[in-house]
Design an enzyme around this catalytic site. Structure first.
Site, PDB file in Angstrom:
ATOM      1  N   HIS A  64      -0.961   7.767 -23.976  1.00 59.34           N
ATOM      2  CA  HIS A  64      -1.022   6.314 -23.754  1.00 59.34           C
ATOM      3  C   HIS A  64      -2.414   5.880 -23.302  1.00 59.34           C
ATOM      4  CE1 HIS A  64      -0.743   6.134 -19.258  1.00 59.34           C
ATOM      5  NE2 HIS A  64       0.049   7.169 -19.354  1.00 59.34           N
ATOM      6  N   ASP A 180      -4.929   9.470 -15.932  1.00 59.79           N
ATOM      7  CA  ASP A 180      -3.609   9.071 -16.428  1.00 59.79           C
ATOM      8  C   ASP A 180      -3.788   7.758 -17.185  1.00 59.79           C
ATOM      9  OD1 ASP A 180      -1.002   8.307 -16.858  1.00 59.79           O
ATOM     10  OD2 ASP A 180      -0.502   8.023 -14.747  1.00 59.79           O
ATOM     11  N   GLU A 212       2.333   2.074 -21.341  1.00 61.00           N
ATOM     12  CA  GLU A 212       3.230   3.106 -20.809  1.00 61.00           C
ATOM     13  C   GLU A 212       3.560   2.839 -19.354  1.00 61.00           C
ATOM     14  OE1 GLU A 212       4.440   6.940 -18.877  1.00 61.00           O
ATOM     15  OE2 GLU A 212       2.734   5.672 -18.402  1.00 61.00           O
ATOM     16  N   GLU A 213       2.546   2.382 -18.617  1.00 60.22           N
ATOM     17  CA  GLU A 213       2.712   2.232 -17.163  1.00 60.22           C
ATOM     18  C   GLU A 213       3.672   1.104 -16.784  1.00 60.22           C
ATOM     19  OE1 GLU A 213       1.782   4.481 -15.322  1.00 60.22           O
ATOM     20  OE2 GLU A 213       0.020   5.451 -16.177  1.00 60.22           O
ATOM     21  N   HIS A 322      -2.398   7.534 -10.131  1.00 61.66           N
ATOM     22  CA  HIS A 322      -1.999   6.191  -9.706  1.00 61.66           C
ATOM     23  C   HIS A 322      -2.716   5.752  -8.432  1.00 61.66           C
ATOM     24  CE1 HIS A 322       1.832   5.567 -12.279  1.00 61.66           C
ATOM     25  NE2 HIS A 322       1.025   6.436 -12.851  1.00 61.66           N
TER      26      HIS A 322
HETATM   27 ZN   LIG Z   1       0.645   8.204 -17.616  1.00 64.52          ZN
END
Ligand SMILES: [Zn+2]
Length: 355
Positions: A64, A180, A212-213, A322
């Site tokens: 993603h 990420d 995606e998040e 995150h």
């Molecule tokens: Zn991710």
């Protein structure tokens, strides 16, 4: 393809969920030699391997392109800016950090998530964080008019963490925001480059899926468009080795990619998972296994699309995912790409049908 440079550019790019456009430019830059590139209105980016035949089973390589970010929700009379989170944030990781707001002219404006100085805190306020809904971003303005007219900031502008990529050559560890999942975006193209020009028993499609998040939305479309027969999802997944040890640490940095057996949205196809773990052993690629009680990936929607699809997740450990500042090992990334490459080279129609 200079992979380290690609990762640096990917992590430094700004791609809040729904606003991944700058990341896509890099996909077009690094993917042009490998694939025919298509895009949909959500901004999912598709890389159709140039050597594809159209009559072999389709392997999807997904990563993603969005990152955890924020969005302007209101501008207060005193010139501070209210915002909502896009993706999973805790108040602790938001307060007192530097961010960038994309204004109406596309310029990135520096701001600070305002944190009350200790001097003004009551005894009760110390040690307690306000909710994100009660936080504001300060761009150094003194009125709403200034924010709107001089800074050209308005409602729904995207906001991203402001962090610049660094690399420690000694231990091959990178520091940046957004591993990420920009590390997964890089892995998609690196795997495709590793098999460039090779005769495969499968067709390969890469995807940089969006949003995606905020609930793996782009991947649902990607699954419908590509209709993969099998898929590998690359994720920058949270490393746990600075918090747990022994059997409780299942995702350590510098111990290779992590293959999860389960998370909140998918029980990994055990036959495909075993195939991948066996291949890792055969090629002496360090891997870690995990049984996750939380989290999920694009594997969630992809494995239950189009009448089912075997999916594994190759997770590259990311310390402090995150949050603004994260560490990620280049060696772990290389091993993840190596494993995916061996899988793509080995797969054929009868193996896939056996899953
Ligand atoms: Zn991710």
């Amino acid at each position: 393809m200079n992979q380290l440079k690609m990762i640096e550019e990917l992590c430094n790019a700004y791609g809040a969920p729904g606003f991944e456009d700058d990341v896509l430019l890099l996909g077009r830059k690094y993917g042009a030699d490998l694939a025919d590139i298509k895009e949909d209105s959500l901004r999912d980016l598709y890389f159709y391997r140039k050597e594809n035949t159209g009559n072999k089973p389709v392997v999807l390589l997904d990563g993603h392109s969005d990152e955890c970010a924020f969005m302007v929700s209101a501008i207060k009379p005193n010139g501070t800016i209210k915002f909502i989170p896009l993706g999973g944030w805790t108040p602790r990781d938001v307060s007192a950090h530097k961010v960038l707001i994309r204004n109406d002219e596309g310029k990135w404006i520096s701001g600070i998530v305002a944190a009350k100085p200790v001097h003004f805190m009551t005894a009760n306020e110390r040690g307690v964080l306000p909710a994100i809904a009660d936080m504001v971003i300060d761009v150094g303005a003194t009125s709403e008019k200034e924010v709107r007219e001089d800074f050209k900031i308005s409602m729904a502008n995207p906001i991203v963490p402001d962090v610049t990529f660094e690399y420690n050559e000694k231990n091959k560890v990178m520091l940046a925001k957004a591993f990420d999942n920009r590390i997964g975006c890089a892995a998609v193209l690196a795997t495709m480059e590793n098999v460039k020009g090779q005769d495969l028993a499968v067709d390969v499609v890469g995807s940089w899926s969006v949003q995606e998040e905020v609930g793996a939305r782009g991947a649902q479309v990607v699954a419908n468009v590509v209709k993969p027969d099998i898929a590998i999802v690359f994720e920058g997944c949270p490393a746990d080795d600075t918090f747990y040890s022994g059997c409780d640490s299942q995702t350590a940095m510098q111990k290779g990619p992590m293959l999860r057996h389960i998370d909140m949205k998918m029980i990994t196809n055990p036959r495909f998972q075993k195939f991948a773990l066996d291949l890792a052993k055969k090629h002496n690629i360090d891997v870690q296994e995990s049984v996750r009680a939380g989290g999920s990936t694009n594997g969630g929607p992809i494995h239950i699309a189009n009448g089912s699809c075997p999916v594994i997740v190759i997770g590259i450990p990311v310390r402090y995912a995150h949050s603004h500042h994260c560490f990620c090992s280049y060696s772990d990334y290389e091993k993840g790409v190596q494993l995916a490459t061996e899988i793509v080279k080995e797969l054929n129609e009868s193996i896939i049908k056996g899953f």
